[in-house]
Motif scaffolding. Structure first.
Motif, short mmCIF file in Angstrom:
data_model
loop_
_atom_site.label_atom_id
_atom_site.label_comp_id
_atom_site.label_asym_id
_atom_site.label_seq_id
_atom_site.Cartn_x
_atom_site.Cartn_y
_atom_site.Cartn_z
N ASP A 1 -66.24 -74.06 -41.24
CA ASP A 1 -67.59 -75.38 -41.58
C ASP A 1 -66.23 -76.73 -40.56
O ASP A 1 -65.94 -76.65 -41.21
N ILE A 2 -65.88 -76.12 -39.89
CA ILE A 2 -65.61 -76.74 -39.01
C ILE A 2 -66.20 -77.17 -37.46
O ILE A 2 -66.18 -75.81 -36.75
N PRO A 3 -66.05 -78.42 -36.87
CA PRO A 3 -67.01 -78.53 -35.54
C PRO A 3 -66.28 -77.82 -34.68
O PRO A 3 -65.19 -77.29 -34.65
N ILE B 1 -64.03 -73.56 -31.87
CA ILE B 1 -63.33 -74.56 -32.58
C ILE B 1 -61.97 -75.26 -31.77
O ILE B 1 -61.80 -75.91 -31.92
N THR B 2 -61.97 -74.72 -30.72
CA THR B 2 -60.82 -75.68 -30.02
C THR B 2 -61.44 -75.65 -28.39
O THR B 2 -62.72 -75.21 -28.20
N ARG B 3 -61.02 -76.78 -28.21
CA ARG B 3 -61.43 -77.73 -26.90
C ARG B 3 -61.43 -76.90 -26.30
O ARG B 3 -60.62 -76.16 -25.66
N GLU C 1 -62.90 -59.99 -34.72
CA GLU C 1 -64.23 -60.86 -34.47
C GLU C 1 -64.09 -62.32 -34.80
O GLU C 1 -65.09 -63.07 -34.64
N ALA C 2 -62.97 -62.39 -35.67
CA ALA C 2 -62.82 -64.69 -36.24
C ALA C 2 -62.15 -64.77 -35.23
O ALA C 2 -62.06 -66.41 -35.04
N MET C 3 -62.09 -64.07 -33.69
CA MET C 3 -61.17 -65.12 -32.65
C MET C 3 -62.80 -65.83 -32.65
O MET C 3 -61.54 -66.43 -30.99
N THR C 4 -63.74 -65.29 -31.96
CA THR C 4 -64.61 -66.02 -31.21
C THR C 4 -64.90 -67.03 -32.00
O THR C 4 -64.71 -68.27 -31.65
N GLU C 5 -64.83 -67.63 -33.73
CA GLU C 5 -64.15 -68.67 -33.98
C GLU C 5 -63.37 -69.50 -33.38
O GLU C 5 -63.22 -70.09 -33.37
#
Length: 207
Positions: free
Chosen positions: A115-117, A146-148, A138-142
């Motif tokens: 829950d992070i833009p 969230i990284t610019r 798969e969490a690497m995609t998130e």
């Protein structure tokens, strides 16, 4: 001589999230002393890898899977102050809060959507979460989401998990898909007395 620690065996052997959370709940208070005594060098090595790509001390950085905040302490010692902490264990997150180096403290499961833009952080660092029984590749995609664009992500993958859970294939697919660009991937010591090692990886998020 190789040293094995009961708490390390317990969390790496967790069969589900309930066992994992219970393991960290019991270990949180002694985590720092135990791992520092065992020679847990991965936090500082990864912090040093990240700052090779991030030279702005005012960069906003997420410590994903922060544990008790050892990585945040390393970054603070290197001059970074805009740090946020995220961990699945409330007990570990409370220990991180006590370090006094983070602006915010987020309790979240990295195996789920965060829950992070999008584009919130200039950089993300993740030490110790990509390992057996913890966070899936798969969490690497998130973390990319969230990284610019143009931001950096540095993380470790414990060697036992690198092949077993096929992290490299997922990393390569993200490279081919143009999500990020590999800057560094090398094997490093993880916990000295345990004689464990990890892959230390740094990526630049696609602009």
């Amino acid at each position: 001589m190789k040293t094995e620690h009961e708490c390390i065996r317990r969390v790496l052997g967790a069969q589900n999230s309930e066992e994992l959370l219970a393991g960290y709940k019991d270990w949180a208070g002694g985590y720092d002393n135990d791992l520092i005594e065992l020679g847990y060098v991965a936090p500082m090595l990864t912090a040093q890898a990240l700052i090779r790509e991030v030279d702005n001390a005012s960069a906003r950085i997420l410590d994903a899977g922060c544990g008790t905040g050892l990585v945040g302490q390393c970054l603070a010692e290197l001059g970074f102050r805009e740090l946020d902490a995220l961990d699945y264990s409330r007990e570990m997150l409370n220990e991180a809060r006590n370090k006094g180096v983070y602006k915010s403290h987020i309790c979240a499961d990295m195996n789920q959507a965060l829950d992070i833009p999008a584009n919130t952080y200039d950089a993300v660092i993740c030490v110790g979460a990509f390992t057996l029984g913890h966070v899936r590749p798969e969490a690497m995609t998130e973390l990319v989401r969230i990284t610019r664009p143009g931001g950096a992500i540095s993380f470790t993958v414990r060697d036992e998990a690198f092949q077993a859970h096929d992290y490299r294939s997922h990393m390569l697919k993200m490279e081919v898909d143009g999500a990020w660009e590999l800057k560094e991937l090398r094997r490093e010591d993880y916990i000295i007395k345990e004689e464990s090692s990890c892959r230390l990886c740094t990526y630049r998020v696609a602009a």
